[in-house]
Write a protein that holds these residues in place. Structure first.
Motif, short mmCIF file in Angstrom:
data_model
loop_
_atom_site.label_atom_id
_atom_site.label_comp_id
_atom_site.label_asym_id
_atom_site.label_seq_id
_atom_site.Cartn_x
_atom_site.Cartn_y
_atom_site.Cartn_z
N GLN A 76 -7.45 -4.86 -1.65
CA GLN A 76 -6.06 -4.49 -1.47
C GLN A 76 -5.70 -3.25 -2.28
OE1 GLN A 76 -4.53 -8.24 -2.88
NE2 GLN A 76 -3.81 -7.27 -4.78
N THR A 77 -4.63 -2.59 -1.85
CA THR A 77 -4.15 -1.38 -2.50
C THR A 77 -2.64 -1.50 -2.65
OG1 THR A 77 -5.92 -0.10 -1.44
CG2 THR A 77 -4.04 1.14 -2.29
N LEU A 78 -2.14 -1.10 -3.82
CA LEU A 78 -0.70 -1.07 -4.06
C LEU A 78 -0.21 0.35 -3.82
CD1 LEU A 78 -0.68 -3.14 -7.36
CD2 LEU A 78 0.49 -3.83 -5.25
N VAL A 79 0.83 0.48 -3.00
CA VAL A 79 1.34 1.81 -2.65
C VAL A 79 2.73 1.99 -3.24
CG1 VAL A 79 1.93 3.38 -0.76
CG2 VAL A 79 -0.03 1.83 -0.54
N PHE A 80 2.87 3.07 -4.02
CA PHE A 80 4.13 3.37 -4.71
C PHE A 80 4.71 4.70 -4.18
CE2 PHE A 80 1.40 0.96 -7.44
CZ PHE A 80 2.21 0.14 -8.22
N ASN A 81 6.02 4.88 -4.35
CA ASN A 81 6.61 6.19 -4.14
C ASN A 81 7.78 6.30 -5.12
OD1 ASN A 81 7.96 8.60 -2.65
ND2 ASN A 81 6.09 8.22 -1.48
N LEU A 136 -4.57 1.80 -6.61
CA LEU A 136 -3.18 2.24 -6.60
C LEU A 136 -3.06 3.58 -5.90
CD1 LEU A 136 -2.67 1.94 -10.47
CD2 LEU A 136 -2.20 0.11 -8.81
N ILE A 137 -2.05 3.70 -5.06
CA ILE A 137 -1.68 5.02 -4.54
C ILE A 137 -0.31 5.35 -5.11
CG2 ILE A 137 -1.16 6.44 -2.52
CD1 ILE A 137 -3.12 4.82 -0.90
N LEU A 138 -0.29 6.36 -5.97
CA LEU A 138 0.98 6.82 -6.52
C LEU A 138 1.42 8.01 -5.69
CD1 LEU A 138 0.20 6.55 -10.35
CD2 LEU A 138 1.22 4.85 -8.83
N GLY A 139 2.42 7.80 -4.85
CA GLY A 139 2.74 8.77 -3.82
C GLY A 139 4.05 9.50 -4.03
N GLY A 140 4.19 10.58 -3.24
CA GLY A 140 5.40 11.38 -3.24
C GLY A 140 5.65 11.97 -1.88
N MET A 161 -3.25 5.18 5.09
CA MET A 161 -4.50 5.48 4.39
C MET A 161 -5.00 4.26 3.61
SD MET A 161 -5.22 8.68 1.84
CE MET A 161 -5.54 9.91 3.08
N ALA A 162 -4.07 3.50 3.06
CA ALA A 162 -4.44 2.30 2.30
C ALA A 162 -5.09 1.26 3.21
CB ALA A 162 -3.21 1.71 1.62
N MET A 205 4.90 8.61 2.15
CA MET A 205 4.64 7.18 2.04
C MET A 205 4.05 6.56 3.31
SD MET A 205 6.56 4.26 0.05
CE MET A 205 5.96 2.57 0.05
N ASP A 206 4.49 7.01 4.48
CA ASP A 206 3.93 6.43 5.71
C ASP A 206 2.44 6.71 5.82
OD1 ASP A 206 6.31 5.24 7.04
OD2 ASP A 206 7.03 7.30 6.91
N VAL A 207 2.05 7.92 5.46
CA VAL A 207 0.62 8.27 5.50
C VAL A 207 -0.13 7.48 4.43
CG1 VAL A 207 -1.08 10.12 5.25
CG2 VAL A 207 1.07 10.56 6.46
N ASP A 208 0.47 7.33 3.25
CA ASP A 208 -0.18 6.55 2.19
C ASP A 208 -0.43 5.11 2.64
OD1 ASP A 208 -0.38 8.54 0.27
OD2 ASP A 208 1.56 8.10 -0.62
N LEU A 209 0.55 4.52 3.32
CA LEU A 209 0.40 3.14 3.79
C LEU A 209 -0.73 3.05 4.82
CD1 LEU A 209 4.18 2.20 4.12
CD2 LEU A 209 2.57 1.21 2.48
#
Lengths: 593, 153
Positions: A331-336, A309-313, A300-301, A294-298
């Motif tokens: 904007q991008t929504l980041v999920f985990n 959308l980033i659907l993360g794990g 990257m966003a 999630m930290d990398v996804d945030l």
């Protein structure tokens, strides 16, 4: 807990969960007639699971009480635990959701609400959410780490999970631990997978271009090993899904299994793909199915624009509501979506006029008692387990304490592993990797071989006992701590801190590499001398395989000698400089400053 | 694409590239200035020994493509390219290596200045690419992390 077990059981028997458990997930506040009723919204429903780690049957899983964020991440999602997480997401203390998303009152609540996950239960839930929405307008996305983590996945080299994923109906996935089999096995697993396996960031090495047969390459010119994205038409719109495999796979796992492939974060190439999808393919929605963590996804966003959308794990963060990240393109929504089959994300999207107009999100906890098992999936699971039951079901010892792993530092099950490594290997010190996978065993329950495999079952389980200088120990601890606590997420590598047995230290996460670890002492209080040599036991080396027996056999040997196993001393470090950090709750050692 | 990338790469290899010329220079042919440059223990000293005169100016026109974290410190891939005109040489320095100068590439006139190579680094270090263009020096620097690995979840 306000409800007794009897009352709970009675309630299950009658009207379900009416009005008792309002789900507050930030994006969607609603009154549901039961926990799993998700009112229809919009024209596309994405179902998201991730990091199930091959747990086909329901298990217990305790969420972390230590999940520290440092620098920019301090006190921010996903680095919130316990009460701080409840407050942030507006979850009622003592509720079923509070139990699902936090470690609070874990032992009692786990007895009350029971096990989580299980593919047969997940299957029933997935089917319901598809049918209610209109299945042709739904997709089931799996963020990876699905084909490793159990005894049966190990024995079948991931194939049991491929079959289970097929029956579950996974449409699209990406991977990480999927890459811990040999290249040829990975390719045949993917071939047997009915969905699409996507990874935009896995390339053939130039060396392999010369020497190997690389006919299997998805794209000879770009050098991409796997298909980077797919476009699906559903709900009257075009949805693009891009796969982002774990970029540090060759660093945190053995590169020897995948000698010809190279992984990384490629922001520029990802940006090009997104622009191409928008401009040429005219898609209405761009989704990144990610195993970055999630930290990398945030991060990257913030850096890459145009992803909706980033659907993360990867980091196993069960986050009830997405994080909105602004970037140059909007904007991008980041999920985990948590881990171990414990959660299923249900994301309803209103996509109109070429853009995302609105969404509703629920991260549904999968409580096995609340969802009937799907008979077909149950049958498949039985079939896959049948040849291995004697191995899996061996009773080893009763858990004298709550046994769990997840958290930044030693969990109790890690301590048992370290104690076993030291006892069996006659070593002063033990080191055990900070994996985030592994089930929980409640106090008083039997630890079977299967529960030990939950913690240890990987394809490089060999143990070692060797001499190590004090300076080398310090170097290892500093290196792993930097991979966890580096202020720049792109320089982290995932996983938690290496677990230790037989020695103690002070950890200051906010420092730089070389200065985070201090005051290393043996259990008897002797200071670790940089120039002195110590006998150290460990396992799961990523370079050359070690010579010792598999970790699960070492732990089993230790447990068989005991009727009941206790953790007499938890070697979790003294922490410095994180007092009041919202990622810390009920820490079992001192926190100074 | 009618020609496969693989075929193309193989053709380039057999046709002989310009890569790593320095490494192939026999000992007897190595000039004193070059020996001095390789012997320098620190990046700036190595740059001075190699080029003489002033240190390079940091420039956004020097593109250094290196990983944030090396998958294997023994073979870290680097690509250096530039939009600067009339490039004469491209050189690479690894700050923490005992001998920071890793390679110098001589770019013949009219050749596209883009080089790829593999370098070894024993620990986390800064990598500096220097481009000599129209007689002046320009550089780009990036830190590459080298980790023991393992312990990932």
């Amino acid at each position: 807990m306000s409800m007794t077990r009897r009352e709970f059981a009675k309630m299950l028997g009658i009207a379900g969960m009416a009005g008792v458990l309002p789900l507050k997930t930030g994006a969607a506040s609603r009154e549901a007639s039961d926990l799993y009723e998700v009112p229809r919204f919009g024209n596309v429903r994405l179902l998201h699971m991730t990091d199930c780690h091959a747990q086909l049957l329901p298990i217990y899983f305790r969420e972390p009480s230590v999940n520290l964020g440092v620098a920019q991440a301090a006190g921010r999602v996903p680095h919130l635990v316990g009460d701080r997480l409840l407050q942030h997401f507006g979850i009622q203390p003592g509720s079923l959701e509070a139990h699902a998303f936090t470690h609070l009152d874990y032992a009692d609540a786990a007895l009350q609400y029971g096990k989580v996950g299980g593919f047969a239960h997940l299957k029933t839930l997935v089917e319901r959410l598809r049918e209610e929405f209109g299945r042709e307008n739904t997709l089931l996305l799996d963020g990876g780490d699905s084909w490793q983590g159990s005894g049966t996945a190990y024995k079948s080299r991931g194939m049991d999970m491929v079959e289970a994923s097929n029956l579950l109906g996974v449409d699209i996935m990406t991977g990480h631990w999927e890459f811990t089999y040999h290249q040829a096995e990975i390719l045949s697993n993917i071939k047997a997978f009915n969905g699409e396996f996507l990874a935009q960031n896995v390339f053939i090495t130039e060396e392999a271009m010369f020497s190997s047969d690389v006919e299997y390459l998805y794209d000879d010119f770009s050098g991409r090993v796997f298909k980077p994205y797919t476009i699906r038409e559903l709900g009257g719109v075009r949805v693009a899904v891009i796969g982002q495999a774990f970029p540090r796979t060759r660093i945190t796992n053995p590169a020897r299994f995948i000698p010809d492939w190279t992984f990384d974060i490629y922001d520029d190439r990802l940006q090009m793909l997104v622009e191409q999808l928008r401009a040429k393919e005219k898609v209405d929605l761009v989704v990144l199915l990610s195993h970055n963590g999630m930290d990398v996804d945030l991060a990257m966003a913030r850096r890459v624009s145009g992803i909706d959308l980033i659907l993360g794990g990867h980091t196993h963060d069960a986050v009830p509501a997405p994080t909105l990240v602004k970037n140059s393109g909007g904007q991008t929504l980041v999920f985990n979506a948590g881990s171990h089959g414990k959660f299923l994300g249900a994301l309803d999207l209103d996509i109109r006029n070429g853009r995302l107009e609105g969404y509703r999100y629920s991260l549904l906890p999968v409580f096995s008692k609340l969802i009937p098992a799907d008979a077909g999936m149950q049958a498949l699971i039985h079939e896959k387990r049948a040849p291995h039951l004697d191995w899996l079901n061996e009773e080893l010892a009763i858990a004298g304490d709550l046994m769990f792993r997840r958290g930044n530092f030693n969990g109790t099950f890690d301590q048992v592993i370290c104690d076993a490594l030291r006892a069996v290997g006659d070593a002063q010190i033990a080191l055990s990797p900070g994996f985030r996978w592994g089930s929980t065993v409640l106090k008083g329950q039997m630890i079977t071989m299967e529960r030990v495999l939950d913690q240890t079952c990987l394809t490089y389980p060999e143990t070692y006992v060797r001499d190590m200088k004090g300076s080398e120990l310090k170097l290892i601890l500093e290196d792993v701590a930097d991979n966890l606590f580096h202020p720049d997420p792109y320089l982290q590598s995932g996983g938690d801190m290496v677990r230790v047995g037989g020695f103690n230290y002070v950890c200051e996460p906010g420092q730089r590499i070389g200065s985070r670890i201090s005051e290393m002492t043996l259990d008897n209080g002797d200071r670790i001398d940089a120039n002195k040599t110590y006998k150290v036991a460990g396992w799961a080396t990523v370079r050359e395989p070690s010579a010792g027996p598999a970790a699960w056999d070492v732990v089993a040997e230790y447990l068989r000698d005991r009727k009941e196993v206790h953790v007499s001393k938890l070697n979790t470090p003294v922490l410095k400089g994180v007092r009041g950090n919202p990622g810390l709750s009920e820490y079992p050692n001192n926190v100074t400053g | 694409m009618t020609i496969k990338r693989r075929t193309l790469v193989k053709a380039l290899a057999t046709g002989g590239g310009l890569l790593g010329l320095c490494a192939l220079v026999p000992q007897w042919a190595m000039a004193a200035w070059m020996r001095e440059a390789f012997a320098a223990g620190e990046t700036n000293a190595a740059i001075k020994a190699l080029y003489g005169g002033d240190l390079p100016v940091e420039s956004a026109e020097v593109m250094l493509d290196a990983p944030d974290i090396a998958e294997n410190g023994a073979v870290v891939p680097l690509t250096i390219s530039t939009t600067l005109p009339n490039v004469e040489t491209v050189s690479v320095f690894i700050a923490e290596n005992p001998s920071p100068l890793a390679a110098q590439f001589i770019i013949p006139e009219g050749t596209l200045a883009e080089v790829s190579t593999r370098v070894r680094m024993g620990q986390t270090t800064h990598v500096t690419a220097v481009i000599q263009s129209d007689g002046k020096l320009y550089s780009a620097t990036k830190e590459v992390k080298v980790t023991i690995g393992g312990c990932g979840g």
